[in-house]
Design an enzyme around this catalytic site. Structure first.
Site, short mmCIF file in Angstrom:
data_model
loop_
_atom_site.label_atom_id
_atom_site.label_comp_id
_atom_site.label_asym_id
_atom_site.label_seq_id
_atom_site.Cartn_x
_atom_site.Cartn_y
_atom_site.Cartn_z
N ASP A 67 0.81 -1.21 0.00
CA ASP A 67 0.00 0.00 0.00
C ASP A 67 0.85 1.26 0.00
OD1 ASP A 67 1.00 -0.38 2.58
OD2 ASP A 67 -0.95 -0.81 3.47
N ASN A 136 -7.16 -3.17 14.47
CA ASN A 136 -8.56 -3.52 14.14
C ASN A 136 -8.62 -4.71 13.18
OD1 ASN A 136 -7.67 -2.44 11.75
ND2 ASN A 136 -9.08 -0.70 11.73
N HIS A 138 -6.88 -5.07 10.35
CA HIS A 138 -6.66 -4.81 8.92
C HIS A 138 -5.34 -5.44 8.45
CE1 HIS A 138 -4.60 -0.63 9.75
NE2 HIS A 138 -3.66 -1.50 9.44
N GLU A 143 -9.47 -2.05 5.64
CA GLU A 143 -10.11 -1.79 6.93
C GLU A 143 -11.34 -2.69 7.10
OE1 GLU A 143 -8.39 -0.16 8.88
OE2 GLU A 143 -8.10 1.95 8.38
C1 GLP Z 1 -0.28 0.09 8.64
C2 GLP Z 1 0.04 -0.73 7.38
C3 GLP Z 1 -0.11 -2.21 7.63
C4 GLP Z 1 0.55 -2.59 8.93
C5 GLP Z 1 -0.16 -1.92 10.07
C6 GLP Z 1 0.43 -2.22 11.44
O1 GLP Z 1 -1.54 0.61 8.69
N1 GLP Z 1 -0.73 -0.36 6.25
O2 GLP Z 1 0.47 -2.92 6.53
O3 GLP Z 1 0.50 -3.97 9.12
O4 GLP Z 1 -0.11 -0.52 9.88
O5 GLP Z 1 1.52 -1.39 11.69
P1 GLP Z 1 2.50 -1.51 12.94
O6 GLP Z 1 3.42 -2.61 12.58
O7 GLP Z 1 3.18 -0.19 12.99
O8 GLP Z 1 1.67 -1.81 14.10
#
Ligand code: GLP
Length: 260
Positions: A67, A136, A138, A143
């Site tokens: 993304d 959440n 995702h 989402e």
């Molecule tokens: C972001 C990314 C995800 C990632 C998530 C968790 O929103 N788009 O790909 O898995 O956050 O991030 P973190 O590892 O900082 O908790």
């Protein structure tokens, strides 16, 4: 799902990096799906260390990131383009042209998303997809309520996700609202998935993913339908799993040792 529970986050991160390196050693022209987020930082550090020790080379690999935020130029310090360049790409031997992220500055984001999906197909599909998980549930920026059949497209981020990612930006208002993300079906097409989650903050999402019903309310639960999904956890992220003892019995101490 193969569920591997390590004692520490460090052990889970190292295992994740070694599995990625092992996949590239087995198939040097692998197409890798990559992820960002705080959880992945030390995975990439370990991959760079393995590269420096000459235990893996990425010279023939191709990458597609999950993304990118809409509205941030690639050079913006908080873009995922910058994250990947700084965390991984500039330290290893992958040709820049073989690395792909969605174009968050495209004048037609819907078309850019469709083009990204087509580029993944043209590259032969993803061999190994690395994933984190949001609080959440995702994956990518899919989402809750995302169609489990979704393809790469524009998504609106929840306030919860924007608050979680605010730490990288000067203020909440500067945190992007939209992103282009691979869809859940795009992720499910990967021949193998590796999801890493660490820390107590992820324990509820992890339990919903593994033991909850498969539901668009927890997008990561779609992985229950994937035939080769490995979930790497530390002890804290595993703390809400009802069947934890069984997973630890199958793979004691996350042991499923990877040789490089
Ligand atoms: C972001 C990314 C995800 C990632 C998530 C968790 O929103 N788009 O790909 O898995 O956050 O991030 P973190 O590892 O900082 O908790």
């Amino acid at each position: 799902m193969k569920i591997l529970i390590h004692d520490t986050a460090e052990a889970a991160e190292k295992d994740t990096a070694r599995r990625l390196a092992q996949a590239v050693n087995k198939k040097p022209d692998s197409v890798l799906g990559l992820a960002t987020g705080g959880t992945m930082t030390r995975v990439y550090e370990e991959l760079v260390a393995l590269y420096n020790q000459k235990r893996v080379s990425f010279s023939e690999a191709t990458t597609f990131n999950l993304d990118e935020y809409i509205g941030l130029p690639a050079e913006h310090p908080c873009s995922y383009h910058t994250y990947m360049r700084e965390a991984l790409f500039k330290h290893i031997d992958i040709p820049e042209a073989a690395t792909h992220l969605p174009d968050g500055m495209a004048s037609h984001p819907d078309q850019a998303a469709a083009d990204y999906e087509a580029a993944i197909h043209a590259a032969g599909g993803i061999d190994l997809q690395l994933l984190g998980i949001g609080h959440n549930g995702h994956i990518g920026f899919n989402e809750p309520s995302s169609s489990l059949q979704s393809r790469t497209r524009v998504k609106t981020l929840t306030e919860d996700t924007r608050r979680a990612n605010q730490r990288y930006f000067a203020s909440f208002d500067e945190t992007p609202i939209y992103a282009i993300t691979m869809g859940i079906a795009t992720i499910m097409d990967a021949r193998e998935c590796l999801l890493l989650a660490t820390g107590a903050g992820k324990a509820d999402a992890v339990a919903a993913m593994i033991e909850g019903p498969m539901s668009a309310n927890c997008p990561a639960s779609a992985l229950q339908m994937h035939q080769t999904a490995t979930i790497l956890l530390d002890s804290e992220a595993a703390s809400r799993l009802a069947n934890r003892a069984y997973y630890e019995y199958v793979h004691p101490k996350g042991d499923d040792s990877v040789q490089l």
